[in-house]
Enzyme design. Structure first.
Site: not given
Length: 523
Positions: A132-133, A192, A230, A315
């Site tokens: 979703d990025e 992760r 991201h 980001e």
């Protein structure tokens, strides 16, 4: 009938009219030749969306097309295959593995010798870690298209293509993109899912196929540096990502100064990231990962410890799924930073090669064989860099400053040198020659290999002059920050036009002189 001077003038004007335009994308001519045959391609569909019912009437701007909208996985695959064909001199497309739902994970390798091993560093950009990025799948394509269009004219593009291998991975998580979800098809957060330093980086067997593909690719390629893309904030994040007690605090890694330098480089070269109006990160647009919020199993920590790759997490938008109308601006905001980061990371620190002194070769002097797996240690920093097996080359990212560098290998005499890494990003080039322990010679260092091998006139090894312009067999070199003179290009074009006019005029005169004789013979 027009006189010869009039004809010459007309011919010169004709040559000026047919001169190809300067600055058009290198691949536009190829597209024009095949435009009628490619009406069904993803590029043509995007072009039709931009100009319904007709073409642009000029050169195709592939960067603009790449930033028009998000491509689905099939369209992305089609675009990448098309790019490899259009830009085949600098591109090689490879699948490094499959997603959980068997979608290919594509990687574009950008270099003047794609697919070939060279004494040059590798740097990576990874997009789409979270489904979703999605902006990474846009920015990697835009960067690839810009490099293809400009690698013969822009100094930054020339340096990237001629002096390194840049790897662009648009979508690490294609299944998550389809679902518009953070995790993959098994709902696993891939950032992760890597082995963690608090578990001694041990592989657990629970790594997802996408994670395994990245790990295998990273270890096989040997990257100097990299960054993942991201959304959710506007900041350049660097290790460490986690803390031993899970508290939120600054957790410095051994290369903290270098990471801060690289993160700051990206943020300040970005159009907006380092500005005071960046509400969440107003003090320069950078953050230590654990100081922001601790996470475990991140890709950047694994890449740093196991892959020996200095990796950032970028980001790039506060909006998790930016509107398609703003993708062009997003590219412009990031373009200069995306170009500056790989060059500074690879060549802005200390780089060069390690050689072993060998037998004498007559008048050519000492034979300096590449020495792989030599250890390059920086005093005060616990992490080490090793020279590569085939070429003996090494690349050690460092922040500007004064350092003591030691090079060593079992069976050879170590060598230490003090040097300064300049603040202008040009780096410090050092080539070391290690003498065997039982040799009467001493180990040595030089600023370039030509100082060690004065009889050699070749720079084909790729380690001597990384800023080479790409003129094979010539001595032309592009130094950091240099440009090709516009006046020089204009002069060259004028000379070519003049020479062409003279040739055409000569042919015309010859034709005029021979024509009466030919008519007399026919009569």
């Amino acid at each position: 009938m027009a006189g010869p001077h009039t004809v010459l003038l007309l011919l010169s004007l004709l040559l000026l009219l047919v001169e190809p335009s300067v600055g058009l994308p290198a691949q536009s001519a190829a597209l024009k030749r095949s435009k009628k045959r490619k009406k069904g391609t993803v590029e043509a569909r995007l072009l039709n969306e931009s100009h319904p019912g007709g073409g642009t009437g000029g050169a195709i701007d592939f960067v603009q097309l790449a930033t028009k909208r998000y491509l689905d996985n099939d369209e992305l695959t089609e675009w990448l295959h098309s790019y490899e064909k259009r830009c085949k001199s600098i591109a090689k497309l490879t699948s490094i593995g499959k997603s959980t739902l068997d979608k290919p994970i594509w990687v574009l390798e950008i270099s003047d010798k794609p697919g070939q091993a060279e004494a040059e560093p590798s740097v990576k950009y990874v997009g789409g870690v979270h489904g979703d990025e999605p902006t990474g799948r846009v920015l990697t394509l835009a960067l690839a298209e810009w490099l293809c269009a400009n690698h013969k004219s822009d100094p930054r593009a020339k340096r990237i293509v001629s002096s390194m291998h840049l790897w662009l991975l648009p979508a690490m998580n294609p299944d998550g993109f389809t679902k518009k979800s953070r995790g993959n098809s098994a709902n696993v957060d891939l950032n992760r899912n890597f082995p963690d330093r608090f578990d001694d980086m041990a592989v657990s067997g629970k790594e997802e196929p996408e994670t395994v593909a990245i790990m295998d690719w990273t270890l096989k390629t040997g990257f100097v540096a990299g960054a993942s893309m991201h959304e959710g904030a506007l900041v350049a994040n660097y290790p460490w990502d986690g803390t031993a007690d899970s508290t939120t605090r600054y957790e410095a890694c051994p290369d903290d100064a270098t990471f801060k330098h690289l993160a700051s480089l990206y943020a300040t070269t970005h159009r907006r990231m380092a500005l005071p109006d960046n509400l969440e990160f107003p003090d320069g647009g950078t953050t230590n990962g654990a100081s922001w919020y601790p996470i475990y199993g991140s890709m950047q920590d694994w890449s740093y410890v196991v892959g020996h790759c200095l990796e950032l997490t970028l980001e790039l938008s506060p909006n998790k799924w930016p509107e398609e109308a703003g993708l062009g601006k997003l590219w412009e905001d990031n373009k200069d930073a995306l170009l500056a980061f790989p060059l500074t990371a690879a060549y802005g620190g200390v780089w060069g090669s390690v050689r072993a002194e060998g037998k004498m070769r007559g008048a050519k002097g000492a034979e300096l064989a590449p020495l792989g797996n030599a250890t390059i240690t920086v005093e005060g920093i616990s992490t080490v860099t090793a020279s590569r097996d085939k070429f003996g080359d090494y690349y050690r990212p460092l922040a500007p400053g004064r350092y003591m560098i030691m090079v060593s290998k079992d069976g050879y005499k170590p060598f230490s040198v003090n040097l300064t890494v300049p603040a202008d990003g040009s780096g410090a080039q050092r080539h070391f020659v290690l003498a065997r322990e039982d040799s009467s010679s001493s180990s040595d260092v030089a600023f370039n290999l030509r100082s060690l091998e004065p009889s050699s006139s070749s720079d084909d090894s790729g380690t001597v002059l990384p800023w080479k312009a790409g003129r094979k067999g010539g001595s032309a070199v592009i130094e950091p920050g240099s440009t090709v003179s516009a006046a020089s290009r204009s002069r060259d074009r004028s000379l070519m036009l003049g020479a062409g006019a003279v040739v055409v005029y000569g042919l015309w005169v010859t034709h005029r002189r021979l024509s009466p004789r030919s008519l007399m013979r026919r009569r």
